[in-house]
Design a protein around this motif. Sequence first.
Motif, PDB file in Angstrom:
ATOM      1  N   VAL A  25     -21.342   6.653  44.312  1.00  0.00           N
ATOM      2  CA  VAL A  25     -20.124   5.873  44.062  1.00  0.00           C
ATOM      3  C   VAL A  25     -20.254   4.608  44.906  1.00  0.00           C
ATOM      4  N   VAL A  26     -20.215   3.450  44.263  1.00  0.00           N
ATOM      5  CA  VAL A  26     -20.475   2.217  45.004  1.00  0.00           C
ATOM      6  C   VAL A  26     -19.347   1.911  45.997  1.00  0.00           C
ATOM      7  N   SER A  27     -19.587   0.958  46.895  1.00  0.00           N
ATOM      8  CA  SER A  27     -18.662   0.689  48.007  1.00  0.00           C
ATOM      9  C   SER A  27     -17.316   0.163  47.509  1.00  0.00           C
ATOM     10  N   CYS A  28     -16.395  -0.003  48.440  1.00  0.00           N
ATOM     11  CA  CYS A  28     -15.043  -0.482  48.095  1.00  0.00           C
ATOM     12  C   CYS A  28     -15.075  -1.867  47.435  1.00  0.00           C
ATOM     13  N   ASN A  29     -15.795  -2.805  48.034  1.00  0.00           N
ATOM     14  CA  ASN A  29     -15.861  -4.151  47.459  1.00  0.00           C
ATOM     15  C   ASN A  29     -16.544  -4.135  46.097  1.00  0.00           C
ATOM     16  N   THR A  30     -17.621  -3.386  46.003  1.00  0.00           N
ATOM     17  CA  THR A  30     -18.350  -3.327  44.730  1.00  0.00           C
ATOM     18  C   THR A  30     -17.496  -2.649  43.664  1.00  0.00           C
ATOM     19  N   THR A  31     -16.762  -1.605  44.059  1.00  0.00           N
ATOM     20  CA  THR A  31     -15.887  -0.922  43.103  1.00  0.00           C
ATOM     21  C   THR A  31     -14.859  -1.907  42.542  1.00  0.00           C
ATOM     22  N   ALA A  32     -14.239  -2.685  43.411  1.00  0.00           N
ATOM     23  CA  ALA A  32     -13.190  -3.608  42.959  1.00  0.00           C
ATOM     24  C   ALA A  32     -13.762  -4.682  42.031  1.00  0.00           C
ATOM     25  N   LEU A  33     -14.914  -5.244  42.403  1.00  0.00           N
ATOM     26  CA  LEU A  33     -15.509  -6.286  41.554  1.00  0.00           C
ATOM     27  C   LEU A  33     -15.953  -5.695  40.220  1.00  0.00           C
ATOM     28  N   THR A  34     -16.513  -4.502  40.283  1.00  0.00           N
ATOM     29  CA  THR A  34     -17.015  -3.861  39.059  1.00  0.00           C
ATOM     30  C   THR A  34     -15.866  -3.522  38.109  1.00  0.00           C
ATOM     31  N   ARG A  35     -14.747  -3.041  38.669  1.00  0.00           N
ATOM     32  CA  ARG A  35     -13.570  -2.756  37.822  1.00  0.00           C
ATOM     33  C   ARG A  35     -13.071  -4.021  37.135  1.00  0.00           C
ATOM     34  N   LEU A  36     -12.997  -5.098  37.922  1.00  0.00           N
ATOM     35  CA  LEU A  36     -12.457  -6.350  37.378  1.00  0.00           C
ATOM     36  C   LEU A  36     -13.343  -6.864  36.239  1.00  0.00           C
ATOM     37  N   ILE A  37     -14.642  -6.865  36.474  1.00  0.00           N
ATOM     38  CA  ILE A  37     -15.576  -7.342  35.443  1.00  0.00           C
ATOM     39  C   ILE A  37     -15.506  -6.421  34.220  1.00  0.00           C
ATOM     40  N   SER A  38     -15.439  -5.103  34.480  1.00  0.00           N
ATOM     41  CA  SER A  38     -15.383  -4.140  33.363  1.00  0.00           C
ATOM     42  C   SER A  38     -14.138  -4.339  32.518  1.00  0.00           C
ATOM     43  N   ALA A  39     -13.025  -4.713  33.157  1.00  0.00           N
ATOM     44  CA  ALA A  39     -11.780  -4.909  32.402  1.00  0.00           C
ATOM     45  C   ALA A  39     -12.028  -5.894  31.255  1.00  0.00           C
ATOM     46  N   VAL A  80     -23.172  -4.968  42.719  1.00  0.00           N
ATOM     47  CA  VAL A  80     -22.472  -4.890  41.425  1.00  0.00           C
ATOM     48  C   VAL A  80     -23.507  -4.739  40.308  1.00  0.00           C
ATOM     49  N   MET A  81     -24.645  -5.435  40.471  1.00  0.00           N
ATOM     50  CA  MET A  81     -25.661  -5.382  39.415  1.00  0.00           C
ATOM     51  C   MET A  81     -26.376  -4.041  39.333  1.00  0.00           C
ATOM     52  N   THR A  82     -26.211  -3.186  40.358  1.00  0.00           N
ATOM     53  CA  THR A  82     -26.762  -1.823  40.221  1.00  0.00           C
ATOM     54  C   THR A  82     -25.922  -1.015  39.220  1.00  0.00           C
ATOM     55  N   VAL A  83     -24.677  -1.459  38.996  1.00  0.00           N
ATOM     56  CA  VAL A  83     -23.803  -0.766  38.035  1.00  0.00           C
ATOM     57  C   VAL A  83     -23.795  -1.500  36.692  1.00  0.00           C
ATOM     58  N   ILE A  84     -23.671  -2.840  36.759  1.00  0.00           N
ATOM     59  CA  ILE A  84     -23.666  -3.657  35.527  1.00  0.00           C
ATOM     60  C   ILE A  84     -24.829  -4.646  35.631  1.00  0.00           C
ATOM     61  N   PRO A  85     -26.042  -4.230  35.239  1.00  0.00           N
ATOM     62  CA  PRO A  85     -27.221  -5.069  35.454  1.00  0.00           C
ATOM     63  C   PRO A  85     -27.159  -6.392  34.704  1.00  0.00           C
ATOM     64  N   SER A  86     -26.385  -6.468  33.633  1.00  0.00           N
ATOM     65  CA  SER A  86     -26.401  -7.673  32.792  1.00  0.00           C
ATOM     66  C   SER A  86     -25.553  -8.809  33.355  1.00  0.00           C
ATOM     67  N   VAL A  87     -24.749  -8.551  34.405  1.00  0.00           N
ATOM     68  CA  VAL A  87     -23.831  -9.586  34.871  1.00  0.00           C
ATOM     69  C   VAL A  87     -24.518 -10.525  35.870  1.00  0.00           C
ATOM     70  N   SER A  88     -24.223 -11.825  35.731  1.00  0.00           N
ATOM     71  CA  SER A  88     -24.758 -12.793  36.690  1.00  0.00           C
ATOM     72  C   SER A  88     -23.687 -13.013  37.754  1.00  0.00           C
ATOM     73  N   ILE A  89     -23.928 -12.533  38.953  1.00  0.00           N
ATOM     74  CA  ILE A  89     -22.894 -12.602  39.998  1.00  0.00           C
ATOM     75  C   ILE A  89     -23.504 -13.030  41.326  1.00  0.00           C
ATOM     76  N   VAL A  90     -22.803 -13.911  42.025  1.00  0.00           N
ATOM     77  CA  VAL A  90     -23.190 -14.307  43.387  1.00  0.00           C
ATOM     78  C   VAL A  90     -21.961 -14.122  44.274  1.00  0.00           C
ATOM     79  N   THR A  91     -22.149 -13.511  45.442  1.00  0.00           N
ATOM     80  CA  THR A  91     -21.030 -13.282  46.361  1.00  0.00           C
ATOM     81  C   THR A  91     -21.356 -13.852  47.743  1.00  0.00           C
TER      82      THR A  91
END
Length: 348
Positions: free
Chosen positions: A138-152, A200-211
């Motif tokens: 289960v990815v970290s708190c920050n990764t979970t939040a970003l991943t949920r938002l992108i998934s929405a 985040v890309m370990t969960v959604i590999p297709s997303v281009s994200i920089v943090t």
Amino acid sequence: MVVRVGIVGYGTIGKRVADAVMRMDDMELVGVVKQNPDYESEVAVRKGIRLYTYEDKVDKFERVGIKVSGTVDELLRSVNIIVDATPDGVGAENKARFYEPMGLRAIFQGGEEAEVAEVSFNALANYDMAIGKRFVRVVSCNTTALTRLISAFLLHGYKIRKVRAYIVRRGADPREFKKGPINDVVFNPATVPSHHGPDVMTVIPSVSIVTMAVAVPTTIMHLHMVNIEFDGLVSRGEVIKVLEETPRILLFNSSSRKFESLAQVIEWARDIGRPRGDVFENAVIEDSVTVFQNELFLMQGVHQESIVVPENVDAIRAVMRLMDKWSSIRKTDEVLGLITEGKNYALA
Ligand code: NAD
């Protein structure tokens, strides 16, 4: 089937996952592993949770009159799955020492390297990939939040060109008295990207994200400032609708409901009777949601202590093949008391 769950590491995350598992009628909490007979052990026993410890530590518990139900080996032999919520890196050691040789299934947390598991998990993003797997992270708190938002947005059929997120991290959890900073802003790290984007890309590999991230002297929540560029025009109205109907995302309005800071989000959770004042959802600040043509800007609060709790419950269900994705997400949310009103539990 009722799944027999054991928890190794009963700290900030482990104790919350333990409480959540106890509330699920398709799971039984067999026990938790504690290393010390401290106040947390005492509270666990009061709640009816069975404690297990390492063989050489049993005496320590007995000396202060805290009942131990058995050794770690005994717990591991009597469960179907382990949730490992030990500090960063200890999960990988436990995997090599116990779970692998004993043929056990295990859920790890975001402080472990992605390689510890077959799948890095977020329920909205990739529940199905964890079905039947033996090791899930289960990815970290920050990764979970970003991943949920992108998934929405992905679940609503939007195409995303890129995501840029600026993370203001809490310096420590409320109970941690040895961590800081106490009067500083720490580059976390100074280099770009911070580890969150690649995570985040370990969960959604297709997303281009920089943090980019800094840590500040607060303990309550993280704050994300997020910019998403879509492939095509979007309107603010559409964005609000997506956020309103996506499970595990909540809008907090500053102008009408007077949410002016993250402390007030925590206060809301306390006021509505959430256990420990937990905010399991992404707390999106509604007034910050701004759209310029194909670009979205928003701020969201992330309650680091609790946001991964629903994900751990769903990860157990996926690994144990208990339920399909949306049945699990809905059940978890209903039982844990997340806000379900207006949420769509049948997104694509
Ligand atoms: P924590 O320090 O609060 O709790 C860890 C517990 O594990 C402690 O009680 C510790 O005594 C115990 N422990 C250490 N070694 C052990 C061992 N060998 N056997 C049994 N117990 C052992 O840590 P936490 O904040 O709950 O973090 C746990 C994991 O969750 C980490 O991977 C972390 O990165 C991740 N995570 C933490 C947060 C957060 O903000 N706290 C959020 C999301 C994910």
